[in-house]
Write a protein that holds these residues in place. Sequence first.
Motif, short mmCIF file in Angstrom:
data_model
loop_
_atom_site.label_atom_id
_atom_site.label_comp_id
_atom_site.label_asym_id
_atom_site.label_seq_id
_atom_site.Cartn_x
_atom_site.Cartn_y
_atom_site.Cartn_z
N ASP A 75 17.65 -21.99 -29.79
CA ASP A 75 16.47 -21.54 -29.05
C ASP A 75 16.97 -20.80 -27.81
O ASP A 75 17.63 -21.40 -26.94
CB ASP A 75 15.64 -22.76 -28.66
N PRO A 76 16.72 -19.50 -27.71
CA PRO A 76 17.25 -18.74 -26.57
C PRO A 76 16.73 -19.23 -25.22
O PRO A 76 17.36 -19.01 -24.19
CB PRO A 76 16.81 -17.31 -26.87
N LYS A 77 15.61 -19.92 -25.21
CA LYS A 77 15.04 -20.36 -23.94
C LYS A 77 15.74 -21.62 -23.43
O LYS A 77 16.15 -21.68 -22.27
CB LYS A 77 13.54 -20.61 -24.12
N SER A 78 15.90 -22.62 -24.33
CA SER A 78 16.49 -23.89 -23.91
C SER A 78 17.99 -23.98 -24.20
O SER A 78 18.70 -24.78 -23.59
CB SER A 78 15.78 -25.06 -24.59
N GLY A 79 18.44 -23.17 -25.14
CA GLY A 79 19.84 -23.26 -25.55
C GLY A 79 20.09 -24.34 -26.57
O GLY A 79 21.21 -24.45 -27.09
N LYS A 98 16.79 -25.28 -32.75
CA LYS A 98 15.36 -25.25 -33.06
C LYS A 98 15.01 -26.32 -34.07
O LYS A 98 15.82 -26.70 -34.93
CB LYS A 98 14.97 -23.90 -33.62
#
Length: 736
Positions: free
Chosen positions: A517-521, A524
Amino acid sequence: MARCIENNTIEIIPYECPPLQNITCTNGKKPVLVYDEYYCCQYYTCDCVCEGWGDPHYITFDGLYYSYQGNCTYVLMKEILPIHNLEIYIDNVFCDPTEDVSCPRSITVSYVSQVITLINHNLIGAAQLEALKNGESLNLPYSQQGVKIMNSGINLILEIPRLKVVVTFGITGFSVTLPFQYFGKNTQGHCGTCNNNQADDCMLPGGKLVESCAVMADYWPVEDLYQPNCPTPPALPTSAPEPPPTLAPCKPDSMCDLLKTSLFAECHPFVSPENFYRGCVFDSCHVSNPTVECTSLQTYAAACAQAGVCIYWRNHTTLCTGECPLGKVYKPCGPAEQPTCQDDPSGPTMNYTTEGCFCPDGMKLFNQESGICVEKCGCLDPEGIPREFNERFEYKCQDCICEESTKTVTCKPKVCPPPSATTDCSAPGFVLVNQTSPSDPCCSTYVCQCQPNTCPVTNMNCPIGYKPVVSVPDGKCCAEHTCEPKRVCVHRETEYQPGSSVPVIACQDCTCANQIDPKSGLLKIICVFQQCKEHCELGYGYVESDSDECCGKCVQKHCVVNINGTKHLLTVKTWSPSENKCEHYTCVKNGETLTASRSQTVCPPFQESNCQPETIQTAANGCCKICVEKEKGCKLMSMTTHITFNGCQSSQEVDMPYCEGSCNTYTMYSEAAAAMEHSCSCCKEINFSNRTVDLVCLNGDTVPYTYMYVEQCGCTKTDCTTARHHVRRKRSFTLL
C-alpha cells in the motif's frame, strides 16, 4: 748470492739458476711457477687439489680416484711434520635408506688454535650450511686470526691467506687446495701425499703403503664429537682385488652422459671428465636419490672453473637447477669474495672462483655483512635499506640524511606545525580531540571525533506492523530512530503474514496480498466474495442454508455403492448388480446418515444329475438355478447365511438347516364323491430347537436374537388351497 766468510766479511758468489723444466701434473692441473728457498730462482711445481663428492668419491692430491663408503670421521689431510699446524678432517655418514653408501656431512679445519667446522644439516634436499667455531655458530662472512670464511649461497669457502689454503664445502662435497710450496711432500690421510706421485697415495699411518686407497681409508679414523665410537681395524690389511668398476649408468634417464657431451667439451682438454664420470655412474647404480648425480657434474664444473673454463650447465638439467634469494642471480663462476662498497683496493682479496648467488651485473654488495646489492654506494639506513649519498629520507618521525663525508646516516627529530583548533564540533556526539594527522603520521592535528557514548538517549515505540530502525546518516555521529513498515498486513491491531487469511467481512475471502500500500507502506488486504461449492459428490445434493451462513451445504440423498472401483447410486430401496443377482444392497437410514447394507442370497445345493431333462432354469430372483428333480422327497438340507434383522446383522455366517422336497400331494377323481379329490402334504420341520446369535447393529450395539434350528424334516398333512402361479421366493427363516 752472498756468503758470510768471517770478520763481518761477505763474499758475493754468482748463482746461476738452472733452466726451467716443464713438468706434467699427475692430477691433471696446470703447473705453477714458484721461487726456490732462496727466492732467487723459479721452477715449476704442481699444487695439490683433493676433491670429494657423492657417496663419496675421492681424487687425491696427486689425482688418484677411489670410492670409499666409511661411516665415521677420518683424517682427510694431516702434515707428516707439523710445520704449519694444519689438519683437516672429514665426517662421513650413511645417507641412503636402501644401501650402505655414505656422504660427507661436515669438514673440520684445525689451524693453530682455531677449530672450524663447515657442516651441512640436510643431506637430502636443499642444503642447510653452517660454519661453527669451537662448536659456536659463526656469522658470515668471518675474518679473524688469519682465517676467512665466505658463503656463496651454494658453498662455504674457507681461506687461510698466509698459506694460500682454500677449502670449500657444500651439498655436493668438498675440495681442498694446498700450494706445493708450503705442503709439498708433507701430507698424509685420505687425500694422499701431495708429491705428484700417485704410487704412494694409499699410505697408512706410519708410512706403510697398500694397493687400495679404499682399504687405506679405514685406518685414518679420529675421535669426533658426532661419532665418538669409530674403531680402528685390528690388523694390517690384506691385498684384496677391488670390484670391477661400473661402465654405464644403471638408470636410463641418468645425467652422467652430459659430462662427455659438447656441454663440457671446452673443459675436456684441461680437466679429464673420466674420474667424475666413474663417480657419477657409481652413484647412479647405488644411490636411490637421483639428485646425487648432480654432485659429479657440479664437482667437475668447479674443477673446470679453477682451470679457467666457466660452463653454464645447470639449465641443461631438471634436477640440478640453481635457486637464489630475491635480489641475487645464479652464476656458475664468480669471485668467492664478492666486491662490496667497503672494499679496500690495497687490501688482499680471496683469489678463488666458485659458483653461487651473486649481485646482478652493474651492482655490488653494500658490505659483506648485509648481503644487499646496490647500484650506487652510500649508506645503510637503520632498517638496512641502502641510501645514496646526500639522500634525504624520513625514518620513525626523524629527518635523516646519508652524509658522504662520514658514510653514515644522521637523523634529527621532525619539526611539525602547530595543530589548528578552529574546527567546529557542535553536532551531537562529536568531540574535539588531538590525534595523529592522516597526512603525516609523525604530526598531530585537532579533529572532530565521533564518540557515540556522548549521544543523547532516545527511545522509540513503533505502531503495529512497523519496526524500529536505527541508522547513522552520513556526516553524523548519533543514531537516528525511524519506524519502517514490515512486510505484513494489519487488521484490528493484528499482524498477518503474506498469503494468510484475514477475517475482515462475512461471506468474503480476504487474503494478505504481496502488494504494498503506497500510503501506509504495509501489505494490502484483498477481499473477494466467497464462491459457494454447489457441486456435490455422488449421492449428495446441494441445499441452500436457511440461517446466516454464506453458503448452503451438501446433504446426503442416496446411498452409494463402490463395486470394483465403480460407484453406483442406489435410487431404489434394494438393488443388485446385473452381474451378480445373488448380491443385494439396501439403503438404510440411521439418523441423518444413509448407509448401504450388503446381503447375499445363498442358493440350495443344486445337482444337474437330479434334474429331469430340459427343466433347468433360473429362478425368478435371477440368482439360483431350479429344475424338476427326478427324486424330490422331503429331506433335511444344510445352509449357512448371515442373519439380518432391523438393520442389525450377525458378524459371521450361521448354520441354518431347512426342509425341502416333495410330499405326496395330488388331485384325482373320486368315484365315491363323484368329484375331484385333493390331497396335500407339506415338507416341514418335525423336530427343532431354539438357538441364539448376537447381531451387530450400525451404531455398534450388539443385540441377541433367537432362531429355529431344524433337526428333522417330514411330510405333514395340510389343507389344499386354490392353485396359483408358482413363484420361487427367497428362502426365509423364522426369528423367535
